[in-house]
Design an enzyme around this catalytic site. Structure first.
Site, PDB file in Angstrom:
ATOM      1  CE  LYS A 107      57.096  63.036  50.603  1.00  0.00           C
ATOM      2  NZ  LYS A 107      55.977  63.146  51.577  1.00  0.00           N
TER       3      LYS A 107
HETATM    4  C1  LIG Z   1      54.817  63.576  51.209  1.00  0.00           C
HETATM    5  C2  LIG Z   1      53.690  63.161  52.061  1.00  0.00           C
HETATM    6  C3  LIG Z   1      52.372  63.116  51.576  1.00  0.00           C
HETATM    7  C4  LIG Z   1      52.015  63.553  50.177  1.00  0.00           C
HETATM    8  O1  LIG Z   1      52.549  62.727  49.187  1.00  0.00           O
HETATM    9  P1  LIG Z   1      52.620  63.267  47.674  1.00  0.00           P
HETATM   10  O2  LIG Z   1      53.280  62.196  46.925  1.00  0.00           O
HETATM   11  O3  LIG Z   1      53.447  64.530  47.721  1.00  0.00           O
HETATM   12  O4  LIG Z   1      51.232  63.552  47.253  1.00  0.00           O
HETATM   13  C5  LIG Z   1      51.386  62.658  52.412  1.00  0.00           C
HETATM   14  N1  LIG Z   1      51.648  62.301  53.672  1.00  0.00           N
HETATM   15  C6  LIG Z   1      52.896  62.338  54.183  1.00  0.00           C
HETATM   16  C7  LIG Z   1      53.094  61.954  55.600  1.00  0.00           C
HETATM   17  C8  LIG Z   1      53.950  62.763  53.406  1.00  0.00           C
HETATM   18  O5  LIG Z   1      55.176  62.810  53.915  1.00  0.00           O
END
Ligand SMILES: *Cc1c(COP(=O)(O)O)cnc(C)c1O
Length: 429
Positions: A107
């Protein structure tokens, strides 16, 4: 580029407005009015382009004229200042490591891009905003880090108490400055509901410009499409058909991958790999969408019962159940299976995958690769972020990287809130 609301009951807006508002006034998610495929030559020559060039060419149409070319290139080189390697762990399976950013979660890219766009839109102090965001784990840290010290932006992060890992909690509660963490007595869905309610509460929005830094925000969501291009650049020479398996919670990451596909990226199939929160898996089996409250798992960043971005995925496949099913599959795995996958990966290749990535691996195995297929699962967080589970499952110790240790040594500061009323009081303080 104009964005329209998927609820079709709000005016179209520009990129900056979509970023500043987050959600449309009719509660719909913003969606680009059109997606123009990139020229064939872009994909033919992708190996000779650096990541910033790839990013600029792919993202420019979504930003439009609102950020001039030099500024947008500056933003992108700032945001993409680390590696996105595909590491091969089996003959026809690679993992796309997305954890080389400052908070070691994928993210970081979306959060940093959004922060820098907002910083640009607020360059004349005209667009003071409060970013209100719910996190099931990694969003909080990435957003806190990405927005720290950004002029004109206050950040309020809601997280479910006791349901995020120690490291995740420290990453979002220790920065101070313009970042405030609210600890909610509930689960992630409660946090997300409160955020959505606040956006519609005119007694708040008349006083404050609120925006979201969840993947509902187009500036958080869209840059994730770059990962899929970076992966392609690295495996193109294999001449195989690519299947991506994306560990999914709110389905923003995989949805961005499908945007990359719409831009012309050759992808044979998308696999959404989920934990026990299996709303989309059940939908594909029954053609009925029945969200359930979220269940806590060891892959907590995916503990989402009602994934916001799924509606965008349906739109990308022209709201056709058949087209969706031809291009997209979803499988769900429980904690026990996740731990077994972590062990299998470790035993067979020596690779340490975190619980989220391990679910991505399971998705590829379940989908079964054909003879000319190459499977790529996205490794969305560094295993150290799920230290207890990983160390216990693999009976090993992981060295804590310095950027994480630094945060662990700091003191947690959060405010406990019980319900929406206390959130409102806090925002209007
Ligand atoms: C947020 C997150 C996900 C999921 O991603 P989405 O875009 O919400 O489907 C998967 N793995 C990790 C480590 C995350 O932080």
């Amino acid at each position: 580029m104009q964005y329209y609301s998927l609820n079709n009951n709000a005016p179209k807006v520009s990129f900056s407005e979509a970023v500043i508002k987050g959600l449309a006034p009719d509660r719909g998610l913003y969606f680009p009015e059109n997606i123009t495929p990139l020229p064939k030559s872009f994909f033919e020559n992708i190996e000779s382009l650096d990541n910033i060039e790839i990013a600029y060419q792919a993202i420019q149409q979504f930003v439009g004229e609102e950020i001039p070319e030099t500024e947008l290139r500056d933003i992108l080189s700032d945001v993409l200042s680390f590696d996105f390697p595909v590491v091969e762990i089996e003959n026809t399976i690679g993992t796309l490591e997305l954890f080389h950013g400052p908070t070691m979660a994928f993210k970081d890219v979306g959060a940093r891009f959004m922060a820098r766009c907002l910083g640009y839109f607020n360059r004349n102090n005209k667009n003071q905003v409060t970013v209100l965001v719910a996190t099931s784990g990694d969003t909080g840290g990435a957003v806190a880090n990405g927005f720290l010290g950004v002029k004109g932006v206050d950040v309020v992060i809601l997280y479910p108490t006791g349901k995020v890992s120690d490291i995740q909690e420290k990453q979002l509660t220790t920065l101070g400055q313009n970042i405030i963490a609210l600890e909610v007595d509930g689960v992630f869905d409660d946090c997300q509901d409160m955020v959505k309610t606040a956006f519609l509460d005119t007694s708040i929005t008349n006083h404050k410009q609120l925006t979201s830094a969840n993947s509902i925000n187009v500036a958080r969501w869209l840059p994730q499409l770059l990962y899929f291009l970076f992966a392609y650049k690295q495996v193109k020479h294999k001449n195989k058909d690519i299947i991506f398996s994306v560990p999914s919670g709110n389905f923003g990451n995989i949805c961005a991958g499908i945007v990359a596909y719409k831009l012309g990226l050759p992808v044979k199939h998308f696999v959404a790999s989920t934990n026990s929160n299996d709303t989309v898996v059940r939908y594909l089996e029954t053609n009925e969408y029945t969200p359930k409250p979220s269940i806590a798992t060891i892959s907590n960043a995916m503990d989402v019962g009602n994934p916001s971005n799924f509606i965008r995925i349906q739109k990308l496949f022209n709201d056709s159940f058949t087209t969706l099913k031809n291009n997209f599959s979803a499988y769900s795995f429980n904690d026990q299976q996740t731990k077994e996958a972590m062990k299998t990966i470790h035993d067979q290749s020596g690779y340490i995958a975190d619980p989220h990535g391990s679910i991505g691996y399971l998705g590829l195995k379940k989908h079964k690769l054909g003879t000319n297929d190459y499977g790529i699962f996205l490794e969305t967080a560094h295993p150290v972020k799920f230290l207890d589970v990983v160390e216990e499952t693999l009976d090993t110790t992981i060295t804590i990287p310095p950027q994480i240790q630094k945060v662990m040594d700091k003191e947690k500061k959060s405010i406990l809130i019980k319900n929406y009323k206390s959130l409102k009081e806090f925002l209007l303080r």
